[in-house]
Design an enzyme around this catalytic site. Structure first.
Site, mmCIF file in Angstrom:
data_model
loop_
_atom_site.group_PDB
_atom_site.id
_atom_site.type_symbol
_atom_site.label_atom_id
_atom_site.label_comp_id
_atom_site.label_asym_id
_atom_site.label_seq_id
_atom_site.Cartn_x
_atom_site.Cartn_y
_atom_site.Cartn_z
ATOM 1 N N ASP A 167 0.851 -1.189 0.000
ATOM 2 C CA ASP A 167 0.000 0.000 0.000
ATOM 3 C C ASP A 167 0.887 1.238 0.000
ATOM 4 O O ASP A 167 2.068 1.153 -0.316
ATOM 5 C CB ASP A 167 -0.924 -0.024 1.220
ATOM 6 N N GLU A 569 2.007 -10.696 0.037
ATOM 7 C CA GLU A 569 2.416 -9.320 0.287
ATOM 8 C C GLU A 569 3.826 -9.249 0.875
ATOM 9 O O GLU A 569 4.128 -9.916 1.858
ATOM 10 C CB GLU A 569 1.440 -8.616 1.232
#
Length: 618
Positions: A167, A569
């Site tokens: 992010d 991730e």
């Protein structure tokens, strides 16, 4: 008158000038003389006087002054020498005229190859105005209004730093741990970074992080009352409000508000940031002005951590993503780093306070004992202080607690070995340091680094191993543990998959990462417009080289699915441990740790004598 001459046949020759002999008499005398002379053999020299030039005999020997040799042998010897000289000269001529093909260095080992890639991940995570040599073509300048866009914060320039994961949020807590780990690896293994050609690169990575940390508090002051702990927002429980988790956009296209989270009682965060700046000050000790700036900032942060007690994640969304369970371990960790950076014994006294260590959990086990992570630094702090005992042996009053840390470190190293049952392993051999919970690799790489580093400490101290109970284990066993774990990550696992993007031929193609999953095609996707790239089953258009994904499950299973961050991730904290482990294992074992650089600021130690015993009372 008479003349005397030497008779070449051995006698005196007398010539009488008054001799009146006739020619016949002379002829007769000469005939008698010839017969007398020829009655014994003549040597070669004498024969040469009698023979004419055309009749001279060929010599069979050659007199070299110090030795007489056969003429035939002499001719053969000279010929051989001349021929050898000719052949040697011809060889030299050929070597000098034929184009040279230099034999290259042996190919780098897998750890060095992976190291190059793992460092590139940090380039892809940079926020702010990027340097020209960033070398990630699909990244650009981003979030250039951080700080200014939030009217509630007093810190208006928060541009820069690193995005935490897939992010665009900047969390100081895991980021400062990542920078501390990188600095530690540089301090210990700068020669290996140099050999790999990555020393300047890793130092640039660290400085990008520390430059940003200096912006998040008043680094020129001696006392502060706040820190900017986080930039961006990820909590989606409040509904469809655009933020860094709800939206799926490239960081370059962020146009929604990015709030700043400040903390006023955050001992864990402040102490960890102090550790990051203190360790980096040792890395940059040759840049005196910058190193001193880092040291001053570290002192200020550590004072704030001690004065304003509290956990940074209480009452904010950090508790969802990076919840801190305690700040006592950061006190030991930060105190140790500040002692190494400053040489001020007050920091060592604090770090070796028994009560502090007890609160940090140094004297009790527990399921996660010995697991180094962004949340718990106790295992790292104990290894760091064991280093002090091994190489400087400060003695009283530190010896007792340092010996305890040393013993605890030995126990931790024992727990990593397959002969013990502290941690399970998958069928493929991956140690389950988080007991089967998701995202295991970040803990594995930290353990691999500590194991390799501790084995190198023992080697440097000329200690062949350590004891686990009654059994003695060599340092090779520790290194083997680290190698098997990193090899698993590089592809020696049941799926034959590398969990580092870009390493090998089979690696994750659907990494949970916004910038990597959206093409750089001059199209600006809005908050929901990027969801199609999040949900597509196509591979990412951009390869985020060097990113270590979260990892497999406890059954060695892995789902290469972009939406499942527990598998795909990557994070700053994870990759920093990976880099540290890779550089520790890279190259050959002849390149040892740097024993002395970490002690650059530490003054000579003269142990205080222990107090005298109490007076005897009858």
């Amino acid at each position: 008158m008479s003349m005397y001459g030497r008779d070449p046949w051995g006698g005196a020759l007398e010539i009488n000038a008054g001799d009146s002999a006739t020619d016949d008499d002379r002829s007769r005398n000469l005939n008698d003389f010839d017969r007398a002379a020829l009655s014994r053999p003549l040597d070669e020299t004498q024969q040469s006087w009698l023979l004419g030039p055309g009749e001279q005999k060929k010599k069979k020997y050659v007199d070299l002054g110090c030795v007489i040799v056969s003429r035939q042998i002499f001719i053969w010897t000279v010929g051989v020498i001349l021929a050898a000289g000719f052949i040697a000269g011809l060889a030299v001529l050929i070597v000098k005229t034929v184009p040279k093909h230099h034999k290259g260095h042996p190919p780098p080992d897998n750890y060095t190859v992976a190291l190059h890639k793992a460092l590139m991940f940090f380039n892809a995570q940079r926020s702010g105005k990027l340097p020209k040599h960033n070398n990630v073509t699909w990244r650009g300048n981003s979030c250039l209004k951080d700080g200014k866009s939030d009217p509630s914060t007093t810190m208006k320039d928060l541009v820069g730093g690193y995005y935490d994961a897939g992010d665009a949020i900047k969390f100081n807590f895991p980021a400062s741990f990542a920078m501390t780990m990188l600095s530690w690896s540089v301090i210990e293994y700068s020669a290996k970074y140099e050999a790999a050609g990555e020393l300047n690169h890793v130092k640039e990575i660290i400085k990008w992080g520390t430059d940003y940390f200096l912006k998040t508090f008043n680094h020129s002051a001696d006392t502060i009352d706040r820190i900017a702990a986080q930039v961006g927002q990820g909590d989606t429980s409040g509904g469809p409000t655009p933020n860094d988790h709800y939206c799926w956009v490239r960081p370059e296209d962020v146009d929604y508000p990015r709030p700043v989270t400040e903390c006023h009682s955050c001992s864990d965060l402040a102490a960890e940031m102090a550790a990051a700046l203190a360790s980096a000050s040792i890395v940059f000790k040759d840049n005196k002005a910058y190193s001193q700036k880092l040291v001053h900032g570290a002192r200020t942060l550590f004072k704030f951590s001690r004065d304003q007690r509290g956990r940074y994640s209480v009452g904010n969304e950090a508790s969802i993503f990076y919840n801190s369970t305690s700040y006592w371990d950061e006190f030991v960790w930060g105190g140790a780093w500040l002692y190494y950076a400053t040489g001020n014994s007050s920091y060592l006294q604090l770090a070796t306070t028994r009560g502090l260590a007890k609160h940090a959990g140094a004297f009790w086990g527990g399921p996660d004992y010995g697991v180094l992570s962004w949340d718990n630094k106790l295992a790292g702090a104990q290894v760091l202080l064991t280093r002090l005992r091994l190489f400087l042996s400060p003695g009283y009053p530190y010896e007792e607690i340092l010996k305890t840390f040393h013993n605890q470190t030995s126990i931790i190293m024992c727990s990593y070995l397959p002969y013990f049952t502290s941690f399970n392993r998958t069928r493929g051999g991956l140690i389950q340091l988080n007991h089967g919970r998701p995202q295991p690799l970040q803990y594995v790489v930290n353990a691999a680094f500590l194991a390799t580093l501790y084995s190198d400490y023992l080697d440097a101290a000329d200690t062949p191993g350590w004891y686990c109970g009654p059994n003695f284990y060599s340092t090779d066993i520790l290194r083997k543990f680290a190698e098997t774990q990193i090899d698993y990550i590089l592809g020696k696992n049941p799926r034959k998959m590398s969990y580092i993007v870009g390493f090998g031929n089979h690696y994750p193609k659907h990494v949970h990462h916004r910038a990597a999953s959206i093409p750089k095609n001059k199209i600006r996707y809005n908050c929901k417009g990027g969801w199609k790239w999040r949900d597509t089953k196509k591979p990412n258009p951009n390869t985020i080289i060097g990113a270590m994904v979260a990892g497999p499950d406890r059954h060695d299973g892995f789902h290469d699915v972009r939406s499942n961050y527990n598998y795909t991730e990557p994070t700053l904290a994870g990759n920093s441990g990976l880099v540290a482990a890779l550089v520790a294992l890279s190259g050959d074992r002849t390149t040892r740790i740097d024993k002395n650089t970490i002690f650059s600021a530490v003054p000579p130690m003269f142990p205080t004598p222990p107090p005298p015993p109490a007076p005897w009372k009858p």
